[in-house]
Design a protein around this motif. Sequence first.
Motif, PDB file in Angstrom:
ATOM      1  N   GLY A   1       0.554  -1.022  -0.088  1.00 25.33           N
ATOM      2  CA  GLY A   1      -0.165  -0.585  -0.214  1.00 25.33           C
ATOM      3  C   GLY A   1       1.102   0.992  -0.071  1.00 25.33           C
ATOM      4  O   GLY A   1       1.739   1.570  -0.378  1.00 25.33           O
ATOM      5  N   LYS A   2       0.295   2.173   0.254  1.00 27.70           N
ATOM      6  CA  LYS A   2       0.743   3.341   0.010  1.00 27.70           C
ATOM      7  C   LYS A   2       0.664   4.720   1.654  1.00 27.70           C
ATOM      8  O   LYS A   2      -0.386   4.590   2.415  1.00 27.70           O
ATOM      9  CB  LYS A   2       0.014   4.126  -0.723  1.00 27.70           C
ATOM     10  CG  LYS A   2       0.074   3.740  -2.099  1.00 27.70           C
ATOM     11  CD  LYS A   2      -0.935   4.491  -3.053  1.00 27.70           C
ATOM     12  CE  LYS A   2      -0.835   4.012  -4.338  1.00 27.70           C
ATOM     13  NZ  LYS A   2      -1.393   4.799  -5.336  1.00 27.70           N
ATOM     14  N   THR A   3       1.179   4.883   1.797  1.00 27.19           N
ATOM     15  CA  THR A   3       1.404   6.426   3.171  1.00 27.19           C
ATOM     16  C   THR A   3       2.572   7.494   2.141  1.00 27.19           C
ATOM     17  O   THR A   3       3.331   7.846   1.062  1.00 27.19           O
ATOM     18  CB  THR A   3       2.210   5.949   3.966  1.00 27.19           C
ATOM     19  OG1 THR A   3       1.801   6.610   5.172  1.00 27.19           O
ATOM     20  CG2 THR A   3       3.552   5.913   3.972  1.00 27.19           C
ATOM     21  N   THR A   4       2.600   8.233   2.836  1.00 25.77           N
ATOM     22  CA  THR A   4       2.199   9.795   2.901  1.00 25.77           C
ATOM     23  C   THR A   4       3.441  10.194   3.824  1.00 25.77           C
ATOM     24  O   THR A   4       3.191  10.578   5.002  1.00 25.77           O
ATOM     25  CB  THR A   4       1.312  10.963   2.550  1.00 25.77           C
ATOM     26  OG1 THR A   4       0.804  10.278   1.499  1.00 25.77           O
ATOM     27  CG2 THR A   4       2.130  12.252   1.734  1.00 25.77           C
ATOM     28  N   ILE A   5       4.522  11.282   3.610  1.00 24.72           N
ATOM     29  CA  ILE A   5       5.594  11.482   5.102  1.00 24.72           C
ATOM     30  C   ILE A   5       4.904  13.141   4.662  1.00 24.72           C
ATOM     31  O   ILE A   5       5.836  13.770   3.317  1.00 24.72           O
ATOM     32  CB  ILE A   5       6.674  11.559   5.222  1.00 24.72           C
ATOM     33  CG1 ILE A   5       6.685   9.780   5.395  1.00 24.72           C
ATOM     34  CG2 ILE A   5       6.807  12.561   6.246  1.00 24.72           C
ATOM     35  CD1 ILE A   5       7.757   9.247   5.926  1.00 24.72           C
ATOM     36  N   ALA A   6       4.982  14.651   4.958  1.00 22.68           N
ATOM     37  CA  ALA A   6       4.315  15.294   5.182  1.00 22.68           C
ATOM     38  C   ALA A   6       5.528  15.926   5.667  1.00 22.68           C
ATOM     39  O   ALA A   6       5.440  15.951   7.528  1.00 22.68           O
ATOM     40  CB  ALA A   6       3.179  15.974   5.022  1.00 22.68           C
ATOM     41  N   LEU A   7       6.228  17.913   5.689  1.00 16.55           N
ATOM     42  CA  LEU A   7       7.149  18.267   6.421  1.00 16.55           C
ATOM     43  C   LEU A   7       6.104  19.462   6.738  1.00 16.55           C
ATOM     44  O   LEU A   7       6.207  20.069   4.903  1.00 16.55           O
ATOM     45  CB  LEU A   7       8.579  18.881   5.648  1.00 16.55           C
ATOM     46  CG  LEU A   7       9.231  17.157   5.856  1.00 16.55           C
ATOM     47  CD1 LEU A   7      10.840  17.147   5.218  1.00 16.55           C
ATOM     48  CD2 LEU A   7       9.649  16.437   7.723  1.00 16.55           C
ATOM     49  N   THR A   8       5.804  19.749   7.083  1.00 16.76           N
ATOM     50  CA  THR A   8       4.847  21.244   7.503  1.00 16.76           C
ATOM     51  C   THR A   8       5.781  22.581   8.172  1.00 16.76           C
ATOM     52  O   THR A   8       6.669  21.848   8.836  1.00 16.76           O
ATOM     53  CB  THR A   8       3.487  20.845   7.596  1.00 16.76           C
ATOM     54  OG1 THR A   8       3.706  20.886   9.317  1.00 16.76           O
ATOM     55  CG2 THR A   8       3.001  19.923   7.462  1.00 16.76           C
ATOM     56  N   ASN A   9       5.292  23.617   7.664  1.00 11.08           N
ATOM     57  CA  ASN A   9       5.571  24.784   8.470  1.00 11.08           C
ATOM     58  C   ASN A   9       5.110  25.256   9.966  1.00 11.08           C
ATOM     59  O   ASN A   9       4.385  23.938  10.151  1.00 11.08           O
ATOM     60  CB  ASN A   9       6.213  25.853   7.247  1.00 11.08           C
ATOM     61  CG  ASN A   9       4.450  26.826   6.764  1.00 11.08           C
ATOM     62  OD1 ASN A   9       3.186  26.764   7.709  1.00 11.08           O
ATOM     63  ND2 ASN A   9       4.880  27.105   6.147  1.00 11.08           N
ATOM     64  N   GLY A  10       5.202  25.826  10.622  1.00 10.56           N
ATOM     65  CA  GLY A  10       4.176  26.266  11.829  1.00 10.56           C
ATOM     66  C   GLY A  10       2.768  26.649  11.736  1.00 10.56           C
ATOM     67  O   GLY A  10       1.888  26.989  12.800  1.00 10.56           O
ATOM     68  N   ASP A  11       2.029  27.244   9.985  1.00  7.96           N
ATOM     69  CA  ASP A  11       0.689  27.268   9.885  1.00  7.96           C
ATOM     70  C   ASP A  11       0.529  25.815   9.667  1.00  7.96           C
ATOM     71  O   ASP A  11      -0.709  25.996   9.094  1.00  7.96           O
ATOM     72  CB  ASP A  11       1.431  28.411   8.990  1.00  7.96           C
ATOM     73  CG  ASP A  11       1.431  29.803   9.281  1.00  7.96           C
ATOM     74  OD1 ASP A  11       1.509  30.258  10.433  1.00  7.96           O
ATOM     75  OD2 ASP A  11       1.812  30.209   8.596  1.00  7.96           O
ATOM     76  N   GLY A  12       0.994  25.078   9.092  1.00  2.00           N
ATOM     77  CA  GLY A  12       0.244  23.885   8.566  1.00  2.00           C
ATOM     78  C   GLY A  12       0.436  23.912   7.343  1.00  2.00           C
ATOM     79  O   GLY A  12      -0.268  22.545   7.014  1.00  2.00           O
ATOM     80  N   VAL A  13       1.518  24.541   5.986  1.00  2.00           N
ATOM     81  CA  VAL A  13       1.293  24.413   5.561  1.00  2.00           C
ATOM     82  C   VAL A  13       2.239  23.164   4.973  1.00  2.00           C
ATOM     83  O   VAL A  13       3.466  22.726   5.299  1.00  2.00           O
ATOM     84  CB  VAL A  13       1.509  24.968   4.527  1.00  2.00           C
ATOM     85  CG1 VAL A  13       1.886  25.640   3.285  1.00  2.00           C
ATOM     86  CG2 VAL A  13       0.250  26.649   4.915  1.00  2.00           C
ATOM     87  N   ILE A  14       2.429  22.022   3.707  1.00  2.00           N
ATOM     88  CA  ILE A  14       3.080  21.504   3.506  1.00  2.00           C
ATOM     89  C   ILE A  14       4.442  21.801   3.310  1.00  2.00           C
ATOM     90  O   ILE A  14       4.117  22.958   1.739  1.00  2.00           O
ATOM     91  CB  ILE A  14       2.763  20.267   2.613  1.00  2.00           C
ATOM     92  CG1 ILE A  14       1.502  19.472   3.478  1.00  2.00           C
ATOM     93  CG2 ILE A  14       3.161  19.617   2.442  1.00  2.00           C
ATOM     94  CD1 ILE A  14       0.771  18.713   3.086  1.00  2.00           C
ATOM     95  N   GLN A  15       5.470  21.722   2.877  1.00  2.00           N
ATOM     96  CA  GLN A  15       6.617  22.457   2.545  1.00  2.00           C
ATOM     97  C   GLN A  15       7.044  21.441   1.590  1.00  2.00           C
ATOM     98  O   GLN A  15       8.203  21.516   0.444  1.00  2.00           O
ATOM     99  CB  GLN A  15       7.659  22.665   3.853  1.00  2.00           C
ATOM    100  CG  GLN A  15       6.915  23.671   4.736  1.00  2.00           C
ATOM    101  CD  GLN A  15       6.375  24.858   3.179  1.00  2.00           C
ATOM    102  OE1 GLN A  15       7.820  25.677   3.092  1.00  2.00           O
ATOM    103  NE2 GLN A  15       5.633  25.081   3.655  1.00  2.00           N
TER     104      GLN A  15
END
Length: 709
Positions: A336-350
């Motif tokens: 299957g699939k998964t996602t790793i997200a790196l976000t800033n302090g406002d919750g926006v994905i970088q």
Amino acid sequence: MSLNAIMSTATSGMMAAQTGLRVTSDNIANVNTTGYVRKTISQSNMLSNGMGVGVNIDAIKRATDRFLQSASLNASSDSARASVVAETLNSAQKLFGDPSVDGNFFSTLDDIFTAFSAAQDDPTSALLRSQALTRVEDFLSDSARITSSLSKLGKDADARISGDVSRVNDLLSQIDALNIDITRAKVSGADSTGAENVQSGMIDELSQLMNVQISPRTLGGVVVRSTEGLSLAGEGAAKVTYQTSPTATGYLTVQLANGSINPTALNITNGELKGLLDVRNTELVNLSDQLGEFTTRAAEAINKAANASSSVPAPATMTGRNTGLDAAAAFKGFTGKTTIALTNGDGVIQRKIEIDFGNTPGGPGTMSVDGGPAAGFDETTFLTQLNTAMGAMGSASFTNGALSLSASTSLGVAVADPDPTYNPSSKTGKGFSQYFGLNDIIRTNSYSPYETGLKAGDDHGFTSGAMTIRLTDVEGGRIRDVVVEPPAGGTMQEMLDALNSRATGVGVYGQFSLNANGQMTFQSASSSPVSMSILGDTTERGVGGPSVSQLFGLGPAERSTRGEKFFVNPAFEQTPKLLPFAQLDLAAAAGTPSLAVGDGRGALALAKAGETTMSFSVAGDAVAVNMSLQRYSADFSGTVARKSATAESRKDAAAAVSTEIDTQRQSHEGVNLDEELINLTTYQQAFNASARLIQASKDMFDVLVGIMG
């Protein structure tokens, strides 16, 4: 008949009557003496040339009935066993609390979900977060308290078994020694009933400790045998020993007085000792095991919801649990699939790293960054590829069996699987984040639920040591201890083959197997059921890793203690705002927050965790089932109460039977004053009659002497 013959006949009658009076007087004097058995005299005619010449006292006997005694001893053993089981299970039931009253153990789990439900309305509230963590801690501390208390009850049973065994040996020695006194008295024609009464009292006490068989000896006294016919007293006193172990099943052995120098297994089926062995080896272990399974699945349900959620802002670091595996084994087997997200302090994905493990467990996968070209990986290159994908924004490491994801300064890291319709990641039924425990609210020092994900063809990874397996029969007697060493550099299948070898493993008595989730279990052979426990385990996976029994949860010692090894993740205790009350929105438009302040979807998922259907493994005497956590909680609560009530009912029934049989025995053996007064009158009249006959003989002799001048 001559005058001398008349005098002799009368004298013997007077002596017999005097003996009868003495016996009757003893009976009356001991009417209220505990353990006293009324005495009777056995007399026979003295004949000469076919004519009666007096009466002879053959013996003074106790008024016993062998069949009543045997029934009484068996009933006493059964009652003692039922009593100790009921006493222990009642104590165990009190540990869980009254299910009908608030504040019992099972209600603390409901309190957790209530606290999370309250937090969804105001997910930013520090007070509600702290209250939720407090409810989790209350549940886990109660689980630890009950597990520890059940363990203490087991240790108390251990101490009582040792004390009872010491008393058994004392009784066997004294019973055997009294045989000599009884035989000496009978051979010399003396009254042996006093010693026989003392011996009978000791046998009664012995029967409360263990069930025995009693048979009379030809010259007086008794032979005491076990249910299997082993001579315990009467042919020399045997010595019973309790073979105990902190991790394995305890059992009894006996060193026979005139037998082999090697101890023999002693199997008993009733008595206080049997009850104590049952609660120590089985009942308490089963309760602790089921409690451990319940707490494990409760933690799993909460952690599943937590790992599908995130805090706002996302945490800078996520460190998972110790899987007990090396990196290659840990990363292998996902689909299957998964996602790793790196976000800033406002919750926006970088940066968004999409991982596709494919549809075949252990097959190659791909990894892409922000929708760019996909790069391939396998279990050996996964970590390197992930670090490449994270670039300067973060890093990943795997140390001591645990995966750690970190974001660079001012960024946070979150993990999310796609909607179930889009093939989310899975290994042993858990998503990527949940399998590694990256966002677990509840942690444990064990490897429960022991679902490793290892397959038969995978390397087992154990590099040293050996495991000693103890096999015991249904009565708790040891069959044998088996020492198994994992084959060097072998696969899981090769380790299973070593464990199941009929020559050097347990193959004659049962089989170890590995299920689809990598969980190892032991199944006894149906023809001769046995129980398995671990006497010792020095195996080690890699360097400093878990042993076989720790990683796979083998043996009651490992499984029954897991309920006290859970605790709240220190990261959440120190910083409650890290509680994952929000969820990552992977569909958010670029530049818009994927994690929003005030999002309570994560808290709602945590509140509903108890309603999720879960797979519960076999635990204690509970079968494997699929049901919600709340349903299992209700069933477990009922099981605890039902066990205690059933044991109490059996105790009452056994006590009633024992009392009835003892009443019948007392009616036969005890002193009846009416009967004794009749006997007293009879012997007095017989004595007077003999005295008058002697007087008449004297008068006739005087007349005869006078006639002869």
